[in-house]
Design a protein around this motif. Sequence first.
Motif, PDB file in Angstrom:
ATOM      1  N   VAL A   1      11.064 -21.504-143.749  1.00 34.63           N
ATOM      2  CA  VAL A   1       9.995 -22.006-144.590  1.00 34.63           C
ATOM      3  C   VAL A   1       8.789 -20.920-143.760  1.00 34.63           C
ATOM      4  O   VAL A   1       7.918 -21.017-144.721  1.00 34.63           O
ATOM      5  CB  VAL A   1       9.952 -23.954-143.439  1.00 34.63           C
ATOM      6  N   LEU A   2       9.504 -20.105-142.914  1.00 34.30           N
ATOM      7  CA  LEU A   2       8.200 -19.427-142.432  1.00 34.30           C
ATOM      8  C   LEU A   2       9.504 -17.744-142.058  1.00 34.30           C
ATOM      9  O   LEU A   2      10.538 -17.995-141.342  1.00 34.30           O
ATOM     10  CB  LEU A   2       7.226 -19.723-141.181  1.00 34.30           C
ATOM     11  N   THR A   3       9.010 -16.774-142.342  1.00 29.69           N
ATOM     12  CA  THR A   3       9.484 -16.057-141.839  1.00 29.69           C
ATOM     13  C   THR A   3       8.908 -15.727-140.249  1.00 29.69           C
ATOM     14  O   THR A   3       7.152 -16.498-140.085  1.00 29.69           O
ATOM     15  CB  THR A   3       9.723 -14.461-143.103  1.00 29.69           C
ATOM     16  N   PRO A   4       9.509 -14.613-139.031  1.00 30.36           N
ATOM     17  CA  PRO A   4       9.028 -14.146-138.097  1.00 30.36           C
ATOM     18  C   PRO A   4       8.193 -13.769-138.323  1.00 30.36           C
ATOM     19  O   PRO A   4       7.314 -14.155-136.952  1.00 30.36           O
ATOM     20  CB  PRO A   4      10.294 -13.752-137.707  1.00 30.36           C
ATOM     21  N   GLN A   5       8.167 -13.210-139.111  1.00 33.06           N
ATOM     22  CA  GLN A   5       6.361 -12.366-139.118  1.00 33.06           C
ATOM     23  C   GLN A   5       5.279 -13.239-139.508  1.00 33.06           C
ATOM     24  O   GLN A   5       3.847 -13.261-138.816  1.00 33.06           O
ATOM     25  CB  GLN A   5       6.638 -11.181-140.304  1.00 33.06           C
ATOM     26  N   GLU A   6       5.969 -13.965-140.565  1.00 33.83           N
ATOM     27  CA  GLU A   6       4.307 -15.295-140.604  1.00 33.83           C
ATOM     28  C   GLU A   6       4.452 -16.197-139.517  1.00 33.83           C
ATOM     29  O   GLU A   6       3.178 -16.434-139.313  1.00 33.83           O
ATOM     30  CB  GLU A   6       5.002 -15.999-141.645  1.00 33.83           C
ATOM     31  N   ALA A   7       5.024 -16.094-139.016  1.00 29.30           N
ATOM     32  CA  ALA A   7       4.856 -17.079-137.719  1.00 29.30           C
ATOM     33  C   ALA A   7       4.153 -16.194-136.534  1.00 29.30           C
ATOM     34  O   ALA A   7       2.897 -16.903-135.977  1.00 29.30           O
ATOM     35  CB  ALA A   7       6.107 -17.289-136.581  1.00 29.30           C
ATOM     36  N   TYR A   8       4.288 -15.037-136.728  1.00 28.58           N
ATOM     37  CA  TYR A   8       3.667 -14.539-135.481  1.00 28.58           C
ATOM     38  C   TYR A   8       2.700 -14.568-135.862  1.00 28.58           C
ATOM     39  O   TYR A   8       1.279 -14.241-134.626  1.00 28.58           O
ATOM     40  CB  TYR A   8       4.409 -12.664-134.687  1.00 28.58           C
TER      41      TYR A   8
END
Length: 592
Positions: free
Chosen positions: A437-444
Amino acid sequence: MSFGQIAAFSIVLGMVALLVWDRIRYDVVALGALLAAIVCGIVPTDKAFSGFSDDIVIIVASALVVSAAVGKSGVVELMLSPFVSRMKTTNSQIAILVSMVTVLSAFMKNIGALAIFMPIAFQISKRTGKPASRLLMPLSFGSLLGGVATLVGTSPNIIVSRMREDIVGEPFRMFDFAPVGAGLAVAGVVFLMFGWRLLPRKRGAGANGDQMFSIEDYTTEARLTSGSPLVGKTVYDLETMAEADITVVGIIRERYRRYVPSGNWTLFADDILVLEGDADALEKIVKDAKLELVGMKQDQKIAVARRGETGMVEAVITQGSQMIGRSAEQLSLRERFGVNLVAVSRRGRQFSQRLRRVRFQQGDLLVLQGGKDAMPETLAALGCLPLAERNLQLGRRRHVFLPISVLAIAMILVALQFVTVTIAFFGAAVILLASRVLTPQEAYEAIDWPILILLGALIPVSDALRTTGGTDLIAGWLSGAAVLLPPVGALGLILLVAMAVTPFLNNAATVLVMAPIGAGLAQRLGLNPDPFLMAVAVGAACDFLTPIGHQCNTLVMGPGGYRFGDYWRLGLPLSLIVVVLGTFLISVTWPM
């Protein structure tokens, strides 16, 4: 006072002074306070970094990731669509929008909920021809009120819950805040439905709804081409052509020399004109006078055009954007993101440096030019919220109902006490990442790292204030005034003090300092500490008087065309409602 108490008070007062001065970032101030406490010996070296492993840090970070996933899913726009046709009057618009943002803020980060509803408010403003400023400040205040209703709605509630565990051995549960928070939210929404009339009428969008930022003029740079009809004419002639809607605030010649011209200055080919005006007037004069916007080279225009139809969008820089503190030149906007910075607005401020070197701040309004097809993803990557381009979304709609379902399951598990809040929201964040649902980059990017640093650094400092006896000392001073009041009066005093301090401190810092003081005052008066801790949480979460006490208020300032003094017009009566009704609800819900 002992040396430890003197050191603790000195560090806290120094920290407050630096935060009020607002020249150093609050996370750096917090780190400095922690270092000073270690050097003075009031924070043991083996506990100096215990705050970074505290559950608060995990809960806040996980809640931010879950909030970002809900925001990107598009489920809110889907839920709102049946009500759009019914929002014909300002009262109905505020009733529906503020109610929805208030409810949403109880379950996700309030600034994330506000960011979802801001473009919707501008769509409604455009359709009805009414100023967006009528909606934006009520939306901001509604998001703050909604956060009070649950444990994860706002950071102060999470911090107070952890401090209650230290004091009485048990934290507040997920919905312990609901009786007070829900009552305040309902009263606040009802007030805002009618109280919006207290706002200045000429703010934000004009009568036709098109001139979105009539108060906050943009600054842009344009080159006077050799084919312009204004070559050889004067500054006065240019401003006359623009029907006085444009002001020439500077002329750049000889590559870098900037002059402040008078009306009789002659214009020459290749002059770079620093123009100030609203977006529509700037666009018109660039076309009529055959000017060329500075920044985008011809080959880059062709490259952007190949990626799709070009267009311009107005956007606001949100909290956590990678643009904050950096300039267009440092970000390499054209090379990395394929967009050109056309204009900047910052609450009416004029810029002395070239636009490409202006360091951006949260709440800045930008006009960006680039390929329309790529613009939604570009704005999402930059951390900007689209305003004028109504059909843009922050990223693609992904897994519409999965994020809200995961959030609901996490809250049910916590409410039934199957798992702790920390485990529930950490697990929810991991599931959403695993589900893509989120990429790791978006989560960070969703995580507010400065807030986490502030929490990790100030938790040991707050504990030091308590262990040195400093909080007991302050509680003793307050009890001198509180003994003259009934218990409910003492409760109202703590709520009022927390609300008064919050505009000058970050609300998380307010709770870390005030919660031990409130509990100490309760113990001195022989009262239950729970209502006093609840009063601190409510006071710290409800800053309605300034644009700087909470990021939500800062976010709407530029787009709404608000001035600093506009906030108290609507915020003061709302604050009085919170103090009076909040004190009553707390005293009834939590026996003293």
